[in-house]
Structure formats: C-alpha cells, structure tokens
Design an enzyme around this catalytic site. Structure first.
Site, PDB file in Angstrom:
ATOM      1  N   ASP A   1       0.870  -1.162   0.000  1.00  0.00           N
ATOM      2  CA  ASP A   1       0.000   0.000   0.000  1.00  0.00           C
ATOM      3  C   ASP A   1       0.916   1.223   0.000  1.00  0.00           C
ATOM      4  O   ASP A   1       2.104   1.121   0.345  1.00  0.00           O
ATOM      5  CB  ASP A   1      -0.893  -0.040   1.248  1.00  0.00           C
ATOM      6  CG  ASP A   1      -1.810   1.165   1.342  1.00  0.00           C
ATOM      7  OD1 ASP A   1      -2.316   1.601   0.289  1.00  0.00           O
ATOM      8  OD2 ASP A   1      -2.011   1.662   2.451  1.00  0.00           O
TER       9      ASP A   1
ATOM     10  N   ASP B   1      -0.120   5.041   0.979  1.00  0.00           N
ATOM     11  CA  ASP B   1      -0.339   5.991   2.074  1.00  0.00           C
ATOM     12  C   ASP B   1      -0.269   5.296   3.425  1.00  0.00           C
ATOM     13  O   ASP B   1      -1.017   4.367   3.694  1.00  0.00           O
ATOM     14  CB  ASP B   1      -1.696   6.664   1.900  1.00  0.00           C
ATOM     15  CG  ASP B   1      -1.767   7.503   0.639  1.00  0.00           C
ATOM     16  OD1 ASP B   1      -1.138   8.571   0.613  1.00  0.00           O
ATOM     17  OD2 ASP B   1      -2.423   7.075  -0.326  1.00  0.00           O
TER      18      ASP B   1
ATOM     19  N   GLU C   1      -0.929   9.797   5.689  1.00  0.00           N
ATOM     20  CA  GLU C   1      -2.228   9.671   6.337  1.00  0.00           C
ATOM     21  C   GLU C   1      -2.389  10.638   7.501  1.00  0.00           C
ATOM     22  O   GLU C   1      -3.481  11.180   7.722  1.00  0.00           O
ATOM     23  CB  GLU C   1      -2.443   8.232   6.816  1.00  0.00           C
ATOM     24  CG  GLU C   1      -2.555   7.195   5.706  1.00  0.00           C
ATOM     25  CD  GLU C   1      -3.885   7.248   4.977  1.00  0.00           C
ATOM     26  OE1 GLU C   1      -4.262   8.340   4.488  1.00  0.00           O
ATOM     27  OE2 GLU C   1      -4.553   6.218   4.894  1.00  0.00           O
TER      28      GLU C   1
ATOM     29  N   ALA D   1      -8.725   7.737  11.386  1.00  0.00           N
ATOM     30  CA  ALA D   1      -7.699   6.787  10.966  1.00  0.00           C
ATOM     31  C   ALA D   1      -8.124   5.344  11.236  1.00  0.00           C
ATOM     32  O   ALA D   1      -7.897   4.451  10.420  1.00  0.00           O
ATOM     33  CB  ALA D   1      -6.377   7.092  11.672  1.00  0.00           C
TER      34      ALA D   1
ATOM     35  N   ALA E   1     -26.454  12.304   9.526  1.00  0.00           N
ATOM     36  CA  ALA E   1     -27.618  12.846   8.810  1.00  0.00           C
ATOM     37  C   ALA E   1     -27.247  14.098   8.016  1.00  0.00           C
ATOM     38  O   ALA E   1     -27.974  15.093   8.001  1.00  0.00           O
ATOM     39  CB  ALA E   1     -28.756  13.143   9.779  1.00  0.00           C
TER      40      ALA E   1
ATOM     41  N   SER F   1      -2.812   0.910  -4.498  1.00  0.00           N
ATOM     42  CA  SER F   1      -3.251   1.992  -3.615  1.00  0.00           C
ATOM     43  C   SER F   1      -4.661   2.475  -3.932  1.00  0.00           C
ATOM     44  O   SER F   1      -5.137   2.367  -5.066  1.00  0.00           O
ATOM     45  CB  SER F   1      -2.274   3.172  -3.750  1.00  0.00           C
ATOM     46  OG  SER F   1      -2.746   4.318  -3.088  1.00  0.00           O
TER      47      SER F   1
ATOM     48  N   ASP G   1      -5.255   8.043  -6.560  1.00  0.00           N
ATOM     49  CA  ASP G   1      -5.238   8.052  -8.022  1.00  0.00           C
ATOM     50  C   ASP G   1      -3.797   8.067  -8.531  1.00  0.00           C
ATOM     51  O   ASP G   1      -2.856   8.378  -7.798  1.00  0.00           O
ATOM     52  CB  ASP G   1      -6.039   9.231  -8.575  1.00  0.00           C
ATOM     53  CG  ASP G   1      -5.485  10.585  -8.151  1.00  0.00           C
ATOM     54  OD1 ASP G   1      -4.354  10.910  -8.538  1.00  0.00           O
ATOM     55  OD2 ASP G   1      -6.188  11.310  -7.432  1.00  0.00           O
TER      56      ASP G   1
ATOM     57  N   ASP H   1      -1.523  -0.837   6.176  1.00  0.00           N
ATOM     58  CA  ASP H   1      -1.669  -0.160   7.462  1.00  0.00           C
ATOM     59  C   ASP H   1      -3.107  -0.083   7.927  1.00  0.00           C
ATOM     60  O   ASP H   1      -3.371   0.378   9.037  1.00  0.00           O
ATOM     61  CB  ASP H   1      -1.117   1.264   7.364  1.00  0.00           C
ATOM     62  CG  ASP H   1      -1.967   2.140   6.454  1.00  0.00           C
ATOM     63  OD1 ASP H   1      -2.156   1.768   5.279  1.00  0.00           O
ATOM     64  OD2 ASP H   1      -2.456   3.188   6.906  1.00  0.00           O
TER      65      ASP H   1
END
Length: 225
Positions: A8, A10, A17, A41, A61, A106, A109, A165
């Site tokens: 991964d 990030d 993160e 997180a 809401a 990941s 993008d 992570d």
C-alpha cells in the site's frame, strides 16, 4: 512461495495519512461534524473518499457531496504535501533489501501516486508497477486492486504478500487470497492498532520499517539487516 510483495502507499511508503486526516478534521468541522483524526484513521484508513463520506452522511444525517469533499481535501493537501510530506522512515532500506519483485496497490489516483512517490524519492523502486483504485471497479475492502496488481505482475494471489496499514486493506488482501502483514510505522498509527489489524486478518503486525525488514528477511524475501 512468495514472489511478489505488494505495498500500500499511504501510511506504508509515505507518511501521508497523518496529514490527510488532519485536513479531514478541519474540513468536516465546516460541515458540523466534530471528529478526531485518530477516530478517522481507525475507521477510514484505506477507504475511498466516497466510502468515507457515505458513512459519515449516514452517521450524522448530513448530505456532503463526495466529489466536492474530495476536491476540498486535495486542494489543501496539494500544498501541504509539497512542504511536509516525507517517506516513511527507513522504508527505502527495506525496498533496497528485497530479493523479490515489488509493486504498489493503492486507493489513491495515479497522478497523486506518481507525484508523492516522486517527491519522496521512492518512485524508481517500482517503475511501471504502480496500480490505482481508479483502474478497478471497487476500492478496498474489495479485493479488486490487489487482484489487478497480481495479474499485471504475473503472480498468483497465493504467491503475494501485502503490506498494509489499514483494516480495509488487510480485509481486501484476505478476500484476494493473499497473505498480509499489518504496518504501524505511519504517524497516524499507534501500538494499540495492532489488535485491530490482526482481527482484520493480518498474519503478523510490525511496528516500523526495521521490524518489517527483519520480518521479510526471516521470510527469505529480503537481505537481512
């Protein structure tokens, strides 16, 4: 036998993160949602903007537009990443030590991945083996991105090891039929998160890059530190 290690990005390769969730807290406050970066997180690490916004709208809401929210976040993060983004400490040594191919899979993008990995000096470790959620139908915790990465790299799922992570990423790896290791080396994680990652299905959890290096060495996948 493992012949591909899937990272991964990030929170595993780059310490992004902790910056991202701080921006989330700031922007969500403007929508009347008070939440801590630690809570975000734990709940939404590895989850797409759309997935996080959908959950928050249900919980509070609200009617936050996910596309607009993502743009607000990325506008703030763009300048923040230029000044404050760093690679995870010691992860370059781990990448240099590996004796098997590696790739990135990941939820970010491709443009952001290229920029962030380039700015932190990690891009050359992966060459063209960088895969984004925008290339598949479903983000984590669905297995799509990991299965896509394995296919593109010519590996079978059972021969892949994922370094993640987030619970969503660990669950995605399990759904793909891959082994996974939880990683706590990002600034948004703490030792108490190990249980969360184990419950999601990680076969082990490492606290930082040095522990990851030793783990991979013990598995015969890297030169021992």
């Amino acid at each position: 036998m493992i012949n591909l290690v899937i990272f991964d990005c990030d929170g595993v390769l780059i310490d992004s993160e902790v910056l991202s969730f701080a921006v989330d807290v700031q922007i969500l406050a403007g929508y009347g949602i008070e939440v801590s970066s630690d809570d975000l997180a734990r709940r939404f690490g590895g989850v797409s903007y759309a997935g996080m916004v959908d959950c928050l709208n249900n919980d509070h809401a609200t009617a936050i537009d996910a596309v607009q929210y993502q743009k607000e976040c990325e506008d703030l993060l763009g300048s923040l990443f230029e000044t404050d983004l760093r690679a995870i400490g010691g992860i370059d040594a781990v990448l240099k030590s590996l004796d098997v191919p590696v790739c990135v899979a990941s939820g970010s993008d491709l443009a952001r991945l290229d920029t962030c990995l380039g700015n932190t000096g990690l891009l050359d470790f992966f060459e063209a083996r960088i895969f984004s959620v925008e290339e598949v139908a479903n983000g984590k915790p669905a297995p799509d991105i990991f299965l896509h990465a394995a296919r593109e790299c010519g590996s079978k799922p059972e021969n892949c090891l994922v370094i993640e992570d987030s619970p969503a990423g660990i669950i995605a790896a399990g759904a793909a039929g891959m082994r996974s290791v939880g990683f706590l080396g990002g600034g948004h994680r703490n030792p108490q998160d190990a249980e969360m990652l184990m419950q999601a299905g990680a076969e082990d959890v490492v606290g930082d890059s040095s522990e990851l290096h030793r783990y991979l060495g013990n598995q015969g996948l890297a030169k021992r530190p």
